[in-house]
Design an enzyme around this catalytic site. Sequence first.
Site, PDB file in Angstrom:
ATOM      1  N   SER A 123      82.555  64.668   4.868  1.00  0.00           N
ATOM      2  CA  SER A 123      83.033  64.100   6.130  1.00  0.00           C
ATOM      3  C   SER A 123      84.429  64.584   6.475  1.00  0.00           C
ATOM      4  O   SER A 123      84.820  64.525   7.633  1.00  0.00           O
ATOM      5  CB  SER A 123      82.985  62.573   6.083  1.00  0.00           C
ATOM      6  OG  SER A 123      83.655  62.084   4.965  1.00  0.00           O
ATOM      7  N   HIS A 144      76.788  67.122   8.804  1.00  0.00           N
ATOM      8  CA  HIS A 144      77.507  65.864   8.634  1.00  0.00           C
ATOM      9  C   HIS A 144      76.774  64.741   9.358  1.00  0.00           C
ATOM     10  O   HIS A 144      76.781  64.670  10.589  1.00  0.00           O
ATOM     11  CB  HIS A 144      78.950  66.005   9.158  1.00  0.00           C
ATOM     12  CG  HIS A 144      79.745  64.762   8.973  1.00  0.00           C
ATOM     13  ND1 HIS A 144      80.675  64.317   9.870  1.00  0.00           N
ATOM     14  CD2 HIS A 144      79.726  63.833   7.978  1.00  0.00           C
ATOM     15  CE1 HIS A 144      81.208  63.187   9.448  1.00  0.00           C
ATOM     16  NE2 HIS A 144      80.631  62.869   8.310  1.00  0.00           N
ATOM     17  N   GLU A 156      76.510  66.449  12.912  1.00  0.00           N
ATOM     18  CA  GLU A 156      77.367  67.580  13.271  1.00  0.00           C
ATOM     19  C   GLU A 156      76.938  68.784  12.427  1.00  0.00           C
ATOM     20  O   GLU A 156      76.887  68.689  11.194  1.00  0.00           O
ATOM     21  CB  GLU A 156      78.842  67.243  12.991  1.00  0.00           C
ATOM     22  CG  GLU A 156      79.387  66.162  13.895  1.00  0.00           C
ATOM     23  CD  GLU A 156      80.776  65.667  13.474  1.00  0.00           C
ATOM     24  OE1 GLU A 156      81.523  65.240  14.356  1.00  0.00           O
ATOM     25  OE2 GLU A 156      81.113  65.697  12.272  1.00  0.00           O
ATOM     26  N   ASN A 194      85.168  62.452  13.268  1.00  0.00           N
ATOM     27  CA  ASN A 194      86.202  61.885  12.392  1.00  0.00           C
ATOM     28  C   ASN A 194      87.616  62.270  12.822  1.00  0.00           C
ATOM     29  O   ASN A 194      88.569  61.536  12.551  1.00  0.00           O
ATOM     30  CB  ASN A 194      85.955  62.273  10.932  1.00  0.00           C
ATOM     31  CG  ASN A 194      84.919  61.365  10.296  1.00  0.00           C
ATOM     32  OD1 ASN A 194      84.599  60.307  10.841  1.00  0.00           O
ATOM     33  ND2 ASN A 194      84.390  61.760   9.157  1.00  0.00           N
TER      34      ASN A 194
HETATM   35  N1  CAA Z   1      69.129  52.693   6.270  1.00  0.00           N
HETATM   36  C1  CAA Z   1      67.943  52.638   6.853  1.00  0.00           C
HETATM   37  N2  CAA Z   1      67.574  51.677   7.709  1.00  0.00           N
HETATM   38  C2  CAA Z   1      68.471  50.719   7.955  1.00  0.00           C
HETATM   39  C3  CAA Z   1      69.741  50.709   7.368  1.00  0.00           C
HETATM   40  C4  CAA Z   1      70.055  51.756   6.502  1.00  0.00           C
HETATM   41  N3  CAA Z   1      71.250  51.853   5.897  1.00  0.00           N
HETATM   42  N4  CAA Z   1      70.406  49.630   7.794  1.00  0.00           N
HETATM   43  C5  CAA Z   1      69.578  48.971   8.623  1.00  0.00           C
HETATM   44  N5  CAA Z   1      68.403  49.629   8.713  1.00  0.00           N
HETATM   45  C6  CAA Z   1      67.237  49.302   9.490  1.00  0.00           C
HETATM   46  C7  CAA Z   1      66.759  47.950   9.088  1.00  0.00           C
HETATM   47  O1  CAA Z   1      65.389  47.993   8.825  1.00  0.00           O
HETATM   48  C8  CAA Z   1      67.086  47.080  10.293  1.00  0.00           C
HETATM   49  O2  CAA Z   1      66.077  46.193  10.635  1.00  0.00           O
HETATM   50  P1  CAA Z   1      65.904  44.773   9.849  1.00  0.00           P
HETATM   51  O3  CAA Z   1      67.215  44.049   9.962  1.00  0.00           O
HETATM   52  O4  CAA Z   1      64.806  44.157  10.629  1.00  0.00           O
HETATM   53  O5  CAA Z   1      65.535  45.091   8.451  1.00  0.00           O
HETATM   54  C9  CAA Z   1      67.162  48.072  11.424  1.00  0.00           C
HETATM   55  O6  CAA Z   1      67.588  49.299  10.864  1.00  0.00           O
HETATM   56  C10 CAA Z   1      68.135  47.674  12.487  1.00  0.00           C
HETATM   57  O7  CAA Z   1      69.306  47.227  11.834  1.00  0.00           O
HETATM   58  P2  CAA Z   1      70.355  46.365  12.581  1.00  0.00           P
HETATM   59  O8  CAA Z   1      69.726  45.156  13.200  1.00  0.00           O
HETATM   60  O9  CAA Z   1      71.537  46.186  11.692  1.00  0.00           O
HETATM   61  O10 CAA Z   1      70.679  47.364  13.792  1.00  0.00           O
HETATM   62  P3  CAA Z   1      71.716  47.207  14.940  1.00  0.00           P
HETATM   63  O11 CAA Z   1      70.982  47.284  16.201  1.00  0.00           O
HETATM   64  O12 CAA Z   1      72.612  46.048  14.692  1.00  0.00           O
HETATM   65  O13 CAA Z   1      72.537  48.566  14.777  1.00  0.00           O
HETATM   66  C11 CAA Z   1      74.031  50.065  13.787  1.00  0.00           C
HETATM   67  C12 CAA Z   1      73.130  48.868  13.551  1.00  0.00           C
HETATM   68  C13 CAA Z   1      73.234  51.267  14.301  1.00  0.00           C
HETATM   69  C14 CAA Z   1      74.630  50.406  12.426  1.00  0.00           C
HETATM   70  C15 CAA Z   1      75.107  49.690  14.847  1.00  0.00           C
HETATM   71  O14 CAA Z   1      75.736  48.505  14.485  1.00  0.00           O
HETATM   72  C16 CAA Z   1      76.129  50.763  15.019  1.00  0.00           C
HETATM   73  O15 CAA Z   1      75.918  51.735  15.729  1.00  0.00           O
HETATM   74  N6  CAA Z   1      77.289  50.620  14.348  1.00  0.00           N
HETATM   75  C17 CAA Z   1      78.319  51.636  14.324  1.00  0.00           C
HETATM   76  C18 CAA Z   1      78.122  52.500  13.115  1.00  0.00           C
HETATM   77  C19 CAA Z   1      79.037  53.687  13.108  1.00  0.00           C
HETATM   78  O16 CAA Z   1      79.928  53.849  13.904  1.00  0.00           O
HETATM   79  N7  CAA Z   1      78.808  54.559  12.128  1.00  0.00           N
HETATM   80  C20 CAA Z   1      79.617  55.723  11.941  1.00  0.00           C
HETATM   81  C21 CAA Z   1      80.537  55.481  10.825  1.00  0.00           C
HETATM   82  S1  CAA Z   1      81.637  56.849  10.614  1.00  0.00           S
HETATM   83  C22 CAA Z   1      80.828  57.873   9.607  1.00  0.00           C
HETATM   84  O17 CAA Z   1      79.774  57.630   9.097  1.00  0.00           O
HETATM   85  C23 CAA Z   1      81.504  59.167   9.413  1.00  0.00           C
HETATM   86  C24 CAA Z   1      82.032  59.415   8.092  1.00  0.00           C
HETATM   87  O18 CAA Z   1      82.115  60.541   7.747  1.00  0.00           O
HETATM   88  C25 CAA Z   1      82.582  58.347   7.220  1.00  0.00           C
END
Ligand code: CAA
Length: 287
Positions: A123, A144, A156, A194
Amino acid sequence: MVVAPEIRKIGIIGLGSMGAGIAQLAVEAGYEAIGREVTAELGQQARGRIAHFLQRKVDKERMSADDRDAALARLTLTTDLAELAGCDLVIEAIVEDLGAKLALFADLEEVVRSDAILATNTSALSVTEIAAAVAEPARVVGMHFFNPAPLMPLVEIVRAELSSSEAVEAAYAVGERMGKHPVRCHDTPGFVVNRVLIPLLNDCLRVLDEARVSPEDLDTAMTAGAGWPMGPCTLVDLVGIDVHVHASEALYEKLREPRMAPPPRIVAMKNAGLLGRKSGRGFYTYE
Ligand code: CAA
């Protein structure tokens, strides 16, 4: 560089939350996948997490039980790097440590075919620096993914200084087949997201102290006031406080912009073992 005419088998090295998510995407997209962990137990834990998320899809009638079984059958596990010999593409998702990645890529090149593509999910490290570990850096690209990988639509596709266009385009096509929205970019610190998100999250964390606001209220402010899908404290807990601190330090080292540096508060949390969801405690406490 000549790349494999078709990507059929994908190796994933490191089955933590990112690697397991990428393995899930691979088998759901119909690829054969082989996941490598350092112990069989860690591999089984990752398989359990993947099976759980696929089962949730079945429960919600978004996947048939037959498709779940077929997807899980496409995933094999190993602790032996040599078993990745037949892979057309290998995606590395191990710890964010340049030395560890350099050693792994050097070993990997000894194992895979000459037309296999090697991708890193780093990342914040330089893909070009990682590619320096191998004799043929044209085969190395960045892929990524974002956390949680199965849910976040972006990947990415990072072109390092010596990446071949064939390797970049093959990785892009894999991202598309996994149902992602791939974007191509060059190997600059933090790539696209990032470079923007890390200083923004660090600003959010500084506001905790400056505005004397609670993590709950900061999260409410950013979800209810700025339309973020999750608040910054929830997000940093999800990403992992150690991962966020490392990414901040890596960007600060390259860019020397004060906003990139991790705020002392979060460094102290990392040092105390408060790593977010994965350790059970970060800004919030988890079951
Ligand atoms: N893997 C697979 N499936 C998953 C999961 C995972 N880790 N987490 C949840 N799920 C599935 C589950 O089955 C869940 O359904 P159930 O609760 O019925 O079991 C389903 O997905 C939906 O989950 P949520 O109800 O939690 O979904 P949501 O609509 O609330 O969305 C989200 C969750 C997409 C994470 C949303 O909150 C979001 O977009 N958050 C922002 C996340 C973000 O910005 N990420 C980037 C981080 S930065 C990065 O990653 C870069 C780096 O290099 C560090």
